[in-house]
Design an enzyme around this catalytic site. Structure first.
Site, short mmCIF file in Angstrom:
data_model
loop_
_atom_site.label_atom_id
_atom_site.label_comp_id
_atom_site.label_asym_id
_atom_site.label_seq_id
_atom_site.Cartn_x
_atom_site.Cartn_y
_atom_site.Cartn_z
N GLU A 282 0.83 -1.21 0.00
CA GLU A 282 0.00 0.00 0.00
C GLU A 282 0.86 1.26 0.00
O GLU A 282 1.15 1.82 1.06
CB GLU A 282 -0.94 0.02 1.22
CG GLU A 282 -2.03 -1.03 1.14
CD GLU A 282 -3.10 -0.85 2.22
OE1 GLU A 282 -2.92 -0.03 3.14
OE2 GLU A 282 -4.13 -1.55 2.12
N GLU A 374 -6.00 -7.46 -1.14
CA GLU A 374 -6.37 -7.36 0.28
C GLU A 374 -7.67 -6.59 0.40
O GLU A 374 -7.87 -5.59 -0.26
CB GLU A 374 -5.26 -6.62 1.06
CG GLU A 374 -5.56 -6.48 2.55
CD GLU A 374 -4.53 -5.61 3.28
OE1 GLU A 374 -3.31 -5.81 3.09
OE2 GLU A 374 -4.96 -4.71 4.04
C1 IDC Z 1 -3.11 -4.02 10.31
C2 IDC Z 1 -3.38 -5.20 11.20
C3 IDC Z 1 -3.08 -4.83 12.64
C4 IDC Z 1 -1.66 -4.31 12.72
C5 IDC Z 1 -1.42 -3.20 11.72
C6 IDC Z 1 0.05 -2.83 11.76
O1 IDC Z 1 -4.72 -5.62 11.03
O2 IDC Z 1 -3.23 -5.94 13.49
O3 IDC Z 1 -1.42 -3.82 14.03
O4 IDC Z 1 -1.77 -3.61 10.44
O5 IDC Z 1 0.43 -1.98 10.76
C7 IDC Z 1 -4.13 -2.26 5.63
C8 IDC Z 1 -2.78 -2.86 5.67
C9 IDC Z 1 -2.68 -3.89 6.77
C10 IDC Z 1 -3.46 -3.47 8.01
C11 IDC Z 1 -4.95 -3.41 7.63
C12 IDC Z 1 -5.86 -3.07 8.80
O6 IDC Z 1 -2.38 -3.41 4.44
O7 IDC Z 1 -1.31 -4.07 7.08
O8 IDC Z 1 -3.28 -4.47 8.98
N1 IDC Z 1 -5.10 -2.46 6.55
O9 IDC Z 1 -5.57 -1.82 9.32
N2 IDC Z 1 -4.59 -1.42 4.72
C13 IDC Z 1 -5.83 -1.05 5.08
C14 IDC Z 1 -6.18 -1.70 6.23
#
Ligand code: IDC
Length: 456
Positions: A282, A374
């Protein structure tokens, strides 16, 4: 009395009567080891070691084996505590894999060095019991009914992902959580459940680069990703190798790491049909021009090693095709990455991203090959309430447009986006409906319906 029983058991063994005495009878087939040299280079190699417990349940185990050639050394191993003394190698269980039920399996691996020949190790024992089976599992080579067996090597055709019959397909599957936090969730039992019960076409392997990920241990994370590629392959699933950049948002910050990582995984996995490369999760706070520049430097590195694999490129605004930054897909349409056989990433979180984002995907889908690598059924934080209506609208749209997807996450994280109940990965059951969260139940229902991939 104890002594008498022991004496009787010894006599029985000598007389070949062990079957009469129950437990000893399983000793001869107490375990099986599948040892695979997954890659080899000048002076070095990587090996996967799968242990299957065929005897009584064990809690805490030690695997021993012998290296036939004096020059063979374990350099660095994972998923066990490794040591070596002369030719004798020992791998002791770690916290998360110490319990092995009857029939349960666990995967370990190591990077080794060698000087002369590199023959396979011998004399595998588990807790002192000889493991009589030592067979390599052949990957699916023909149409065995699995997603990879039916579809083979994929390629981009027009705006679609196409199979070996040059027909558009949609892959539906799940993403891991960060390997640095939830590595214990990815084992033989959880992969069996994903392939057989979920009938998942795809495993996305989320390898964070920061936050305790790749940058802290490049060799270890590269090895773990390769192991998961093999585990997906053995079950006929595609493996999406996700270089999970997130913070900082400019992928160029990780350009050197990306080149090193992708040169290695692409060389190692070039012969496989099940690998797809996702080069930047991302991008955020960065222009499309900068992302395109990154892609045009990383893609040639992959192509040099693995010329025919599909590569997926992240987009601006957390892979929103720019929409979350007030832009839209036209910046990509008007200035595409200069490479063939590529797709572009789109991500959404159903409770946060609704009609305006669906409209962008509907427009973009006729102009750009898209892959939803994702998405979440919840808010963009990964938590909050599941939005069933918006998730259903999204999945119906993706089905209609034949856009492939992976859901965040196949893990037991304590957050509503996770598909498995907290604590699931501490046990061995990934199959019963009791282990699913609300989001997991919805996704399993959607993903497990028949694929009917076109073959003619
Ligand atoms: C989130 C995980 C969370 C963690 C965080 C750390 O769910 O447990 O603490 O990352 O950076 C994304 C990202 C993905 C995120 C997810 C939810 O690709 O890494 O995971 N998210 O926030 N993009 C949009 C949402």
């Amino acid at each position: 009395m104890k002594r008498l029983l022991a004496l009787l058991a010894t006599c029985a063994t000598v007389l070949g009567l062990t079957a009469l005495f129950g437990p000893q009878a399983v000793a001869a087939t107490g375990c099986r080891v599948d040892y695979t040299t997954t890659s080899q280079w000048q002076g070095g190699f990587q090996a996967g070691v799968k242990i299957t417990n065929l005897g009584a349940p064990v809690t805490g185990w030690t695997l021993k084996f012998a290296m036939p050639d004096a020059g063979q050394k374990v350099v660095q191993g994972w998923s066990a505590t490794w040591s070596q003394s002369g030719s004798a190698v020992t791998a002791a269980s770690v916290d998360w894999n110490r319990t092995l039920a009857t029939g349960a399996a666990t995967d370990l691996g190591f990077v080794g060095s060698f000087t002369g020949a590199n023959p396979k190790p011998t004399a595998f024992t588990l807790n002192g019991v000889a493991c009589t089976g030592s067979v390599e599992e052949p990957p699916p080579t023909s149409d065995d009914g699995t997603p990879v067996g039916v579809n083979g090597q994929l390629h981009v055709c027009g705006v679609n992902l196409c199979n070996q019959h040059n027909r558009p397909i949609q892959l539906r599957g799940m993403s891991t959580h960060g390997l640095q936090w939830f590595g214990k969730c990815y084992n033989a039992a959880s992969m069996d459940a994903l392939a057989k019960d979920w009938r998942s076409d795809l495993l996305r392997i989320a390898m964070y680069v920061q936050e305790g990920g790749y940058e802290t241990d490049p060799a270890g994370f590269t090895g773990r990703v390769n192991d998961l590629v093999d585990m997906a392959e053995a079950r006929g699933m595609y493996a999406l190798i996700d270089f999970h950049t997130l913070t900082p948002g400019d992928p160029n910050y990780n350009l050197d790491r990306a080149k090193t990582f992708f040169a290695s995984v692409a060389a190692r996995n070039a012969g496989k049909k099940n690998v797809i490369y996702e080069i930047a999760n991302e991008p955020n706070g960065v222009s499309w021009a900068a992302i395109k520049n990154y892609a045009e430097q990383v893609i040639p590195v992959i192509r040099a090693a693995d010329p025919d694999a599909v590569v997926i490129v992240g987009t601006r605004g957390w892979s929103s095709l720019g929409v979350s930054d007030g832009s839209n897909e036209s910046e990509v349409v008007n200035n595409p990455v200069n490479a063939s056989n590529i797709m572009y990433t789109f991500h959404f979180y159903a409770a946060s991203h609704k009609d305006a984002y669906r409209a962008a995907v509907s427009r973009a889908a006729s102009q750009l090959p898209l892959f939803v690598t994702e998405f979440g059924t919840v808010s963009a934080t990964g938590g909050g309430a599941m939005d069933r209506a918006s998730t259903t609208a999204w999945l119906d749209l993706l089905d209609q447009l034949k856009i492939s997807y992976a859901n965040w996450t196949y893990s037991d994280a304590n957050e509503s986006s996770a598909a498995l109940q907290p604590g699931t990965c501490d046990g061995g059951d990934y199959s019963s409906s009791g282990v699913l969260t609300e989001s997991g139940a919805l996704l399993k229902n959607r993903i497990s319906t028949p694929d009917s991939f076109p073959t003619g």
